[in-house]
Design an enzyme around this catalytic site. Structure first.
Site, PDB file in Angstrom:
ATOM      1  NE  ARG A  37      -3.979  -2.125   0.851  1.00  4.35           N
ATOM      2  CZ  ARG A  37      -4.074  -3.246   0.147  1.00  4.35           C
ATOM      3  NH1 ARG A  37      -3.285  -3.446  -0.881  1.00  4.35           N
ATOM      4  NH2 ARG A  37      -4.962  -4.166   0.456  1.00  4.35           N
ATOM      5  CG  LEU A  82      -7.815 -13.287   9.719  1.00  7.01           C
ATOM      6  CD1 LEU A  82      -7.305 -12.579  10.969  1.00  7.01           C
ATOM      7  CD2 LEU A  82      -9.062 -14.082  10.054  1.00  7.01           C
ATOM      8  CD  GLN A  85     -14.473  -3.658   0.532  1.00  7.83           C
ATOM      9  OE1 GLN A  85     -14.267  -3.042   1.592  1.00  7.83           O
ATOM     10  NE2 GLN A  85     -15.692  -3.949   0.143  1.00  7.83           N
ATOM     11  CB  SER A  86     -13.733  -6.288   5.832  1.00 14.74           C
ATOM     12  OG  SER A  86     -13.346  -5.083   6.457  1.00 14.74           O
ATOM     13  CB  THR A 127     -19.299 -12.387   7.645  1.00 17.62           C
ATOM     14  OG1 THR A 127     -20.162 -11.332   8.096  1.00 17.62           O
ATOM     15  CG2 THR A 127     -19.542 -12.573   6.159  1.00 17.62           C
ATOM     16  CD  GLU A 129     -23.632  -7.720   6.063  1.00 13.45           C
ATOM     17  OE1 GLU A 129     -23.981  -7.666   4.876  1.00 13.45           O
ATOM     18  OE2 GLU A 129     -24.219  -7.116   6.961  1.00 13.45           O
ATOM     19  CE  LYS A 155     -15.473 -11.982   4.398  1.00 12.02           C
ATOM     20  NZ  LYS A 155     -14.240 -12.591   4.904  1.00 12.02           N
ATOM     21  NE  ARG A 186     -15.515  -3.045  13.399  1.00 10.60           N
ATOM     22  CZ  ARG A 186     -15.828  -3.887  12.412  1.00 10.60           C
ATOM     23  NH1 ARG A 186     -14.938  -4.229  11.503  1.00 10.60           N
ATOM     24  NH2 ARG A 186     -17.047  -4.412  12.358  1.00 10.60           N
TER      25      ARG A 186
HETATM   26  P1  NAP Z   1     -10.219  -5.250   8.345  1.00 16.12           P
HETATM   27  O1  NAP Z   1      -9.771  -4.517   9.573  1.00 16.12           O
HETATM   28  O2  NAP Z   1     -10.903  -4.507   7.266  1.00 16.12           O
HETATM   29  O3  NAP Z   1      -8.926  -5.980   7.735  1.00 16.12           O
HETATM   30  C1  NAP Z   1      -8.924  -6.494   6.422  1.00 16.12           C
HETATM   31  C2  NAP Z   1      -7.521  -6.973   6.090  1.00 16.12           C
HETATM   32  O4  NAP Z   1      -7.516  -7.497   4.746  1.00 16.12           O
HETATM   33  C3  NAP Z   1      -6.448  -5.870   6.128  1.00 16.12           C
HETATM   34  O5  NAP Z   1      -5.268  -6.390   6.693  1.00 16.12           O
HETATM   35  C4  NAP Z   1      -6.207  -5.591   4.646  1.00 16.12           C
HETATM   36  O6  NAP Z   1      -4.913  -5.109   4.354  1.00 16.12           O
HETATM   37  C5  NAP Z   1      -6.365  -6.990   4.079  1.00 16.12           C
HETATM   38  N1  NAP Z   1      -6.533  -6.983   2.625  1.00 16.12           N
HETATM   39  C6  NAP Z   1      -7.423  -6.264   1.897  1.00 16.12           C
HETATM   40  N2  NAP Z   1      -7.232  -6.492   0.573  1.00 16.12           N
HETATM   41  C7  NAP Z   1      -6.201  -7.365   0.487  1.00 16.12           C
HETATM   42  C8  NAP Z   1      -5.526  -7.967  -0.608  1.00 16.12           C
HETATM   43  N3  NAP Z   1      -5.890  -7.723  -1.876  1.00 16.12           N
HETATM   44  N4  NAP Z   1      -4.521  -8.823  -0.337  1.00 16.12           N
HETATM   45  C9  NAP Z   1      -4.119  -9.075   0.932  1.00 16.12           C
HETATM   46  N5  NAP Z   1      -4.702  -8.508   2.009  1.00 16.12           N
HETATM   47  C10 NAP Z   1      -5.731  -7.674   1.784  1.00 16.12           C
HETATM   48  O7  NAP Z   1     -11.170  -6.468   8.757  1.00 16.12           O
HETATM   49  P2  NAP Z   1     -11.383  -7.179  10.180  1.00 16.12           P
HETATM   50  O8  NAP Z   1     -12.484  -6.485  10.891  1.00 16.12           O
HETATM   51  O9  NAP Z   1     -10.090  -7.393  10.842  1.00 16.12           O
HETATM   52  O10 NAP Z   1     -11.986  -8.579   9.709  1.00 16.12           O
HETATM   53  C11 NAP Z   1     -11.133  -9.688   9.428  1.00 16.12           C
HETATM   54  C12 NAP Z   1     -11.863 -10.660   8.524  1.00 16.12           C
HETATM   55  O11 NAP Z   1     -13.032 -11.123   9.184  1.00 16.12           O
HETATM   56  C13 NAP Z   1     -12.343 -10.076   7.197  1.00 16.12           C
HETATM   57  O12 NAP Z   1     -12.289 -11.110   6.239  1.00 16.12           O
HETATM   58  C14 NAP Z   1     -13.788  -9.695   7.479  1.00 16.12           C
HETATM   59  O13 NAP Z   1     -14.536  -9.686   6.284  1.00 16.12           O
HETATM   60  C15 NAP Z   1     -14.189 -10.830   8.389  1.00 16.12           C
HETATM   61  N6  NAP Z   1     -15.252 -10.540   9.353  1.00 16.12           N
HETATM   62  C16 NAP Z   1     -15.158  -9.442  10.162  1.00 16.12           C
HETATM   63  C17 NAP Z   1     -16.143  -9.201  11.106  1.00 16.12           C
HETATM   64  C18 NAP Z   1     -16.070  -8.006  12.012  1.00 16.12           C
HETATM   65  O14 NAP Z   1     -17.101  -7.669  12.612  1.00 16.12           O
HETATM   66  N7  NAP Z   1     -14.912  -7.388  12.194  1.00 16.12           N
HETATM   67  C19 NAP Z   1     -17.223 -10.099  11.216  1.00 16.12           C
HETATM   68  C20 NAP Z   1     -17.265 -11.224  10.391  1.00 16.12           C
HETATM   69  C21 NAP Z   1     -16.260 -11.441   9.472  1.00 16.12           C
HETATM   70  P3  NAP Z   1      -4.577  -3.508   4.291  1.00 16.12           P
HETATM   71  O15 NAP Z   1      -4.447  -3.096   5.724  1.00 16.12           O
HETATM   72  O16 NAP Z   1      -3.317  -3.471   3.540  1.00 16.12           O
HETATM   73  O17 NAP Z   1      -5.735  -2.867   3.593  1.00 16.12           O
HETATM   74  N1  GDD Z   2     -20.628   2.148   8.687  1.00 15.67           N
HETATM   75  C1  GDD Z   2     -21.731   2.815   9.006  1.00 15.67           C
HETATM   76  N2  GDD Z   2     -21.716   4.179   8.962  1.00 15.67           N
HETATM   77  N3  GDD Z   2     -22.836   2.122   9.357  1.00 15.67           N
HETATM   78  C2  GDD Z   2     -23.942   2.821   9.709  1.00 15.67           C
HETATM   79  C3  GDD Z   2     -23.978   4.219   9.695  1.00 15.67           C
HETATM   80  C4  GDD Z   2     -22.814   4.941   9.300  1.00 15.67           C
HETATM   81  O1  GDD Z   2     -22.772   6.157   9.253  1.00 15.67           O
HETATM   82  N4  GDD Z   2     -25.207   4.607  10.111  1.00 15.67           N
HETATM   83  C5  GDD Z   2     -25.906   3.505  10.363  1.00 15.67           C
HETATM   84  N5  GDD Z   2     -25.153   2.414  10.110  1.00 15.67           N
HETATM   85  C6  GDD Z   2     -25.589   1.019  10.217  1.00 15.67           C
HETATM   86  C7  GDD Z   2     -25.373   0.221   8.933  1.00 15.67           C
HETATM   87  O2  GDD Z   2     -26.390   0.545   7.972  1.00 15.67           O
HETATM   88  C8  GDD Z   2     -25.467  -1.189   9.495  1.00 15.67           C
HETATM   89  O3  GDD Z   2     -26.818  -1.591   9.600  1.00 15.67           O
HETATM   90  C9  GDD Z   2     -24.879  -1.058  10.901  1.00 15.67           C
HETATM   91  O4  GDD Z   2     -24.831   0.347  11.193  1.00 15.67           O
HETATM   92  C10 GDD Z   2     -23.487  -1.650  11.061  1.00 15.67           C
HETATM   93  O5  GDD Z   2     -22.654  -1.147  10.036  1.00 15.67           O
HETATM   94  P1  GDD Z   2     -21.061  -1.421  10.026  1.00 15.67           P
HETATM   95  O6  GDD Z   2     -20.481  -1.027  11.327  1.00 15.67           O
HETATM   96  O7  GDD Z   2     -20.524  -0.779   8.794  1.00 15.67           O
HETATM   97  O8  GDD Z   2     -20.949  -3.011   9.985  1.00 15.67           O
HETATM   98  P2  GDD Z   2     -21.712  -4.108   9.108  1.00 15.67           P
HETATM   99  O9  GDD Z   2     -22.652  -4.830  10.024  1.00 15.67           O
HETATM  100  O10 GDD Z   2     -22.246  -3.562   7.861  1.00 15.67           O
HETATM  101  O11 GDD Z   2     -20.503  -5.068   8.716  1.00 15.67           O
HETATM  102  C11 GDD Z   2     -19.516  -5.474   9.682  1.00 15.67           C
HETATM  103  O12 GDD Z   2     -19.922  -6.663  10.306  1.00 15.67           O
HETATM  104  C12 GDD Z   2     -20.018  -7.801   9.436  1.00 15.67           C
HETATM  105  C13 GDD Z   2     -20.498  -8.982  10.299  1.00 15.67           C
HETATM  106  O13 GDD Z   2     -21.888  -8.904  10.464  1.00 15.67           O
HETATM  107  C14 GDD Z   2     -18.180  -5.640   8.945  1.00 15.67           C
HETATM  108  O14 GDD Z   2     -17.163  -5.828   9.877  1.00 15.67           O
HETATM  109  C15 GDD Z   2     -18.211  -6.834   8.014  1.00 15.67           C
HETATM  110  O15 GDD Z   2     -16.909  -7.049   7.463  1.00 15.67           O
HETATM  111  C16 GDD Z   2     -18.647  -8.055   8.823  1.00 15.67           C
HETATM  112  O16 GDD Z   2     -18.682  -9.204   8.004  1.00 15.67           O
END
Ligand code: NAP
Ligand code: GDD
Length: 324
Positions: A37, A82, A85-86, A127, A129, A155, A186
């Site tokens: 990056r 992990l 594009q999350s 996830t 989602e 996913k 986060r």
């Molecule tokens: P995150 O903070 O967005 O981290 C995503 C990671 O993926 C970063 O290290 C990013 O690298 C890397 N990445 C993106 N594009 C890539 C590429 N082309 N090649 C290699 N690496 C790449 O996500 P997180 O919250 O830690 O979540 C970890 C995983 O769990 C993700 O797969 C997410 O979809 C899944 N998940 C998350 C949640 C949640 O609530 N947090 C829930 C369910 C599932 P850079 O830093 O270089 O961009």
């Molecule tokens: N981001 C964001 N920004 N969300 C908002 C906002 C805002 O200004 N206002 C309301 N929301 C609502 C979204 O519409 C959604 O319903 C909820 O807040 C949560 O949004 P996010 O925090 O962006 O998370 P997410 O639930 O869409 O997705 C996250 O959780 C998934 C697991 O259920 C991500 O971490 C995904 O990568 C993960 O898979």
């Protein structure tokens, strides 16, 4: 245990950083796939004080040959995928990129594992989602999927291809169907961190209002530090399997805002402005996970209530904003 090698993709993300710390504490040698990056992506590893302990390998989840080299170089017995594009919100604007990284990326890594060391254990970051337009009021491993975003669809491919490699090739692939989990690490685009950062800025006079979309959406929010333990536990099981990882409690975005603002003595209603630009083309209205299987088979349960999680995040943002 001290001699195990692990490879983490997405090591610079929230979960990658906490998982890397956990594995280091357990005596693993930790390798991380590091996508190039132009900006600094190592801040989370520095925040946890582990940036010098990780062996980073330049590679990208969309580039099979770099993943083969990562497997060869790391000699990993455990692989945690992990990378993604999350951000759901971006997935409508970058649907093809999301499919390539979040969906096809999974089969790239599975192929690299199959080519280099098919006995390595594989964790896929699935996830909640994938449940999207929920088909049962409480979602478990047997609830039918109905994704509502290009991210959720990508996913779902990743989830099923991991199941398929388990069933086709006998590989030790497990998927954690993780519900939302948050922390001071986060990304700022996600709603909890957007809210805790805004509460800190407003309290310190550096911001006036907070613009949000659908604050009636409900999520089952836990602490990322707890959730990475479930990932590790899945790969310690004799048999690979899929597990829902959740708290079993759901809360509106509105109530999460209330907790964050109250913690610094503010009323969220005086600062939150509803802005339709943050509405999604198709919303996931409510998620609520049933973690009974993870509890029963892994002995895992969420330890951190939402109130504790959000106040921890607000405190971290108060300190960050003060330092600016
Ligand atoms: P995150 O903070 O967005 O981290 C995503 C990671 O993926 C970063 O290290 C990013 O690298 C890397 N990445 C993106 N594009 C890539 C590429 N082309 N090649 C290699 N690496 C790449 O996500 P997180 O919250 O830690 O979540 C970890 C995983 O769990 C993700 O797969 C997410 O979809 C899944 N998940 C998350 C949640 C949640 O609530 N947090 C829930 C369910 C599932 P850079 O830093 O270089 O961009
Ligand atoms: N981001 C964001 N920004 N969300 C908002 C906002 C805002 O200004 N206002 C309301 N929301 C609502 C979204 O519409 C959604 O319903 C909820 O807040 C949560 O949004 P996010 O925090 O962006 O998370 P997410 O639930 O869409 O997705 C996250 O959780 C998934 C697991 O259920 C991500 O971490 C995904 O990568 C993960 O898979």
């Amino acid at each position: 245990m001290g001699s195990k090698n692990a490879l983490i993709t997405g090591i610079t993300g929230q979960d990658g950083a906490y998982l890397a710390r956990l594995l280091l504490e357990k005596g693993y040698t930790v390798y991380g796939v590091h996508a190039r990056r132009s900006t600094d992506t190592l801040w989370r590893l520095r925040y946890l004080g582990i940036d010098n302990e990780i062996r980073l390998i330049p590679a990208d989840i969309t580039d099979l040959s770099s993943l083969v080299r990562s497997m060869e170089q790391s000699r990993a017995q455990e692989v945690y995928n992990l990378a993604a594009q999350s951000f759901v919100g971006s997935s409508w604007n970058q649907a093809i990129l999301t499919a390539q990284v979040t969906g096809v990326g999974v089969v790239n890594l599975l192929e690299a594992v199959r080519i280099v060391n098919p006995t390595a254990r594989f964790y896929q970051a699935s996830t909640s989602e994938m449940f999207g337009l929920i088909q049962e009021s409480m979602q478990s491993e047997s609830t039918p999927f109905y994704p509502r975003s290009p991210y959720g669809v990508a996913k779902l491919y990743g989830h099923w291809i991991a199941v398929n490699y388990r069933e086709s090739f006998g590989m030790h692939t497990s998927s954690g169907i993780l519900f939302n989990h948050e922390s001071p690490l986060r990304g700022i685009e996600f709603v909890t961190r957007k809210v805790t950062d805004a509460a800190a800025r407003i309290k310190q006079g550096k911001q006036k209002e907070l613009r949000l979309g659908n604050i009636d959406a409900k999520r089952d929010w836990g602490f990322a530090g707890d959730y990475v333990e479930a990932m590790w536990l899945m790969l310690q099981q004799e048999r690979p399997d899929d597990y829902v990882v959740a708290t079993g409690v759901t809360t509106t975005v509105r109530d999460m805002c209330r907790i964050a603002f109250e913690h610094v003595g503010l009323n969220y209603e005086e600062h939150v402005v509803i802005d339709p630009q943050f509405y999604r083309p198709a919303e996931v209205d409510v998620l609520l996970g049933n973690p009974a299987k993870a509890q029963r088979q892994l002995g895992w349960s969420a330890k951190t209530p939402l109130q504790t999680l959000i106040t921890m995040m607000v405190d971290a943002d108060m300190a960050r904003v003060r330092r600016e």
